[in-house]
Write a protein that holds these residues in place. Sequence first.
Motif, mmCIF file in Angstrom:
data_model
loop_
_atom_site.group_PDB
_atom_site.id
_atom_site.type_symbol
_atom_site.label_atom_id
_atom_site.label_comp_id
_atom_site.label_asym_id
_atom_site.label_seq_id
_atom_site.Cartn_x
_atom_site.Cartn_y
_atom_site.Cartn_z
ATOM 1 N N ARG A 192 0.835 -1.199 0.000
ATOM 2 C CA ARG A 192 0.000 0.000 0.000
ATOM 3 C C ARG A 192 0.871 1.250 0.000
ATOM 4 N NH1 ARG A 192 -4.894 -1.231 4.199
ATOM 5 N NH2 ARG A 192 -5.524 0.851 3.517
ATOM 6 N N ARG A 193 0.256 2.402 -0.197
ATOM 7 C CA ARG A 193 0.988 3.660 -0.331
ATOM 8 C C ARG A 193 0.695 4.583 0.840
ATOM 9 N NH1 ARG A 193 -0.623 8.682 -4.306
ATOM 10 N NH2 ARG A 193 1.242 9.950 -3.968
ATOM 11 N N LEU A 194 1.725 5.303 1.286
ATOM 12 C CA LEU A 194 1.546 6.381 2.254
ATOM 13 C C LEU A 194 1.462 7.677 1.455
ATOM 14 C CD1 LEU A 194 1.390 7.117 5.282
ATOM 15 C CD2 LEU A 194 3.853 7.594 5.158
ATOM 16 N N HIS A 195 0.263 8.181 1.308
ATOM 17 C CA HIS A 195 0.018 9.377 0.501
ATOM 18 C C HIS A 195 0.280 10.608 1.367
ATOM 19 C CE1 HIS A 195 -3.092 11.789 -2.097
ATOM 20 N NE2 HIS A 195 -1.855 12.220 -2.243
ATOM 21 N N LEU A 207 -1.814 5.968 13.575
ATOM 22 C CA LEU A 207 -2.188 6.588 12.306
ATOM 23 C C LEU A 207 -3.413 5.847 11.787
ATOM 24 C CD1 LEU A 207 -1.047 8.742 10.246
ATOM 25 C CD2 LEU A 207 -0.140 6.785 8.987
ATOM 26 N N PRO A 208 -4.525 6.550 11.570
ATOM 27 C CA PRO A 208 -5.724 5.861 11.068
ATOM 28 C C PRO A 208 -5.503 5.333 9.662
ATOM 29 C CG PRO A 208 -6.058 8.235 11.084
ATOM 30 C CD PRO A 208 -4.761 7.982 11.781
ATOM 31 N N LEU A 209 -6.209 4.279 9.328
ATOM 32 C CA LEU A 209 -6.102 3.687 7.990
ATOM 33 C C LEU A 209 -7.249 4.178 7.124
ATOM 34 C CD1 LEU A 209 -5.116 0.008 8.861
ATOM 35 C CD2 LEU A 209 -3.626 1.936 8.269
ATOM 36 N N GLY A 210 -6.916 4.593 5.911
ATOM 37 C CA GLY A 210 -7.943 5.006 4.968
ATOM 38 C C GLY A 210 -8.348 6.456 5.083
ATOM 39 N N ALA A 211 -8.149 7.076 6.230
ATOM 40 C CA ALA A 211 -8.549 8.467 6.435
ATOM 41 C C ALA A 211 -7.320 9.370 6.403
ATOM 42 C CB ALA A 211 -9.267 8.622 7.772
ATOM 43 N N TYR A 220 1.542 18.872 7.330
ATOM 44 C CA TYR A 220 1.760 17.673 6.519
ATOM 45 C C TYR A 220 0.686 16.652 6.898
ATOM 46 C CZ TYR A 220 6.264 19.495 5.042
ATOM 47 O OH TYR A 220 7.249 20.276 4.476
ATOM 48 N N ARG A 221 0.016 16.144 5.889
ATOM 49 C CA ARG A 221 -1.034 15.146 6.116
ATOM 50 C C ARG A 221 -0.655 13.828 5.453
ATOM 51 N NH1 ARG A 221 -3.896 20.014 5.314
ATOM 52 N NH2 ARG A 221 -5.195 20.594 7.118
ATOM 53 N N ALA A 222 -1.202 12.738 6.005
ATOM 54 C CA ALA A 222 -0.884 11.404 5.487
ATOM 55 C C ALA A 222 -2.168 10.581 5.402
ATOM 56 C CB ALA A 222 0.127 10.711 6.382
ATOM 57 N N ARG A 223 -2.201 9.686 4.421
ATOM 58 C CA ARG A 223 -3.289 8.716 4.312
ATOM 59 C C ARG A 223 -2.707 7.415 3.782
ATOM 60 N NH1 ARG A 223 -6.920 11.281 1.164
ATOM 61 N NH2 ARG A 223 -6.205 10.331 -0.801
ATOM 62 N N VAL A 224 -2.990 6.330 4.455
ATOM 63 C CA VAL A 224 -2.565 5.003 3.966
ATOM 64 C C VAL A 224 -3.602 4.553 2.958
ATOM 65 C CG1 VAL A 224 -2.032 2.628 4.581
ATOM 66 C CG2 VAL A 224 -1.417 4.486 6.160
#
Length: 231
Positions: free
Chosen positions: A75-78, A178-182, A226-230
Amino acid sequence: MLKPFLVLATLGLLPGPGPRPATHPKPAAVAPAPDSTSVRLRYGSPSAELNELMGRVLSIEEHRLELHDRRLAGRRLHLTWQEYRRGVPGPEKELTTDASLTRLDSAGRFRFTIYARQATPEQVENKFILPRASVTRSFKAAASQADKYSLRFDIHPTRRAADQAGAAPNSPAEEFSLPLGAKTILAVYTLPYEHEGMYLYCGLAQSRVPVTEWYRRFQVPHFVVYRARVE
């Protein structure tokens, strides 16, 4: 506090479904997908001498992060960034448009390092060292304040990593969820707020006040989210 805390995190794995009954076969029960993983974070180098050189002489912050969760293999860390100036948000932008640069490997592992520093008297920068590339983002600093920015991960509730119990390393590993998908805030590169002659970083990051309110509540004129989404 003038120095940011770092956070490192190891990810727990959800047990798989139990075996099928020998009689009256039916599909195995599938456990619900977990809604978060952990990020492992460490501030600075294991070397106390190097930390002193970077922090006190060169004024460079180093943050080393790791995700390691087999459930997330491939999966990707966006990652995105967004500037706020006097409470007004700029456009949210991609850290990189090449999804392969932030993809977790076949074991669900992804490690990267972020350096933050004052580049010139008028400019600050963050450099992301990814497994296969580096990405630099530079920003015009608030007037006469380029030396006061700090990259904050303690915007998250953090905990000391389990494998650090009883140890006293120079910079102990911490972790946060870190939440997944959000999409969620990963870190904020920010000026402190001033109170009674002191520059407060931890109090700002840990205030639980939404970043959209930081200028109104604390008069912080400039920061980068900085924001992240898996994905």
